[in-house]
Design a protein around this motif. Structure first.
Motif: not given
Length: 216
Positions: A119-136, A193-197
């Motif tokens: 539902e979120a990816i279908m209703s938002n113009a932007y998708i954010y993904i935070y990459f992290y290391k749980s050890s750092e 959004g401003d710069n699609p794809q």
């Protein structure tokens, strides 16, 4: 004149009646059946039933003890309350379909536990993904993320300690320009959004914080 002396008998008549209490007691004893010892089968069944009860109690106690120590030793991750993605999820979300667009969002439509994500990816113009290391973990970014209202936004997490090796080896998503040397990154996927794809990756903490403070 002769004197006749009469002797009075002081003896009492014998009482031939037995005490009533004694008679009743004898009658009760006569009615009682003789005491019977339990048979071998009865003793066996009793012991078997007792053994089953004891084993059940011991088993339940062992199960509760194991669960207690498992829960006590279970580590809670910093972002466990948020939606996480796997390496496969990332590929289906961002791969190049060869026709100028990226990802196959329908892949998530029928997956269990992905209803809110879809539902979120279908209703938002932007998708954010935070990459992290749980050890750092970067505590600055962690605190900032937890202070944000991400409800309804297409904001997801990937733990590089779990999926980093597979992600960096996957050439299907090489166009994302993820840096294997980084301990955390923030990917912005401009879907419509401003710069699609298009994709943008923030590598340094200061830039990640700027993007987080300006989520769309």
């Amino acid at each position: 004149m002769a004197r006749v002396q009469q002797n009075k008998s002081n003896s009492k008549k014998p009482n031939n009646k037995a005490p009533q209490k004694e008679v009743a007691k004898k009658q009760d004893l006569a009615k009682q059946s003789p005491k019977r010892e339990p048979s071998k089968n009865e003793i066996l069944f009793f012991r078997l039933g007792l053994s089953i009860v004891v084993l059940t109690i011991i088993t339940v106690a062992i199960i509760f003890t194991i669960q207690f120590f498992m829960n006590e030793n279970e580590e809670v991750g910093p972002f466990d309350d948020y939606q996480h993605l796997t390496g496969s999820d990332l590929q289906n979300l961002t791969f190049n379909d060869g026709f100028g667009s990226y990802g196959d969002f329908t892949y998530f439509s029928d997956l269990e536990d992905y209803e809110e994500m879809y539902e979120a990816i279908m209703s938002n113009a932007y998708i954010y993904i935070y990459f992290y290391k749980s050890s750092e973990l970067n505590t600055e970014v962690e605190e900032l993320i937890k202070s944000l209202d991400l409800d309804g936004k297409a904001f997801f997490f990937i733990d590089l300690d779990l999926y980093g090796e597979a992600i960096f080896a996957n050439q299907t998503i090489a166009h994302l320009n993820l840096d294997q040397a980084r301990t955390h990154m923030l990917l912005t996927f401009d879907v419509d959004g401003d710069n699609p794809q298009t994709f943008r990756v923030d590598y340094v903490t200061s830039q990640i914080k700027i993007t987080l403070n300006n989520l769309k």
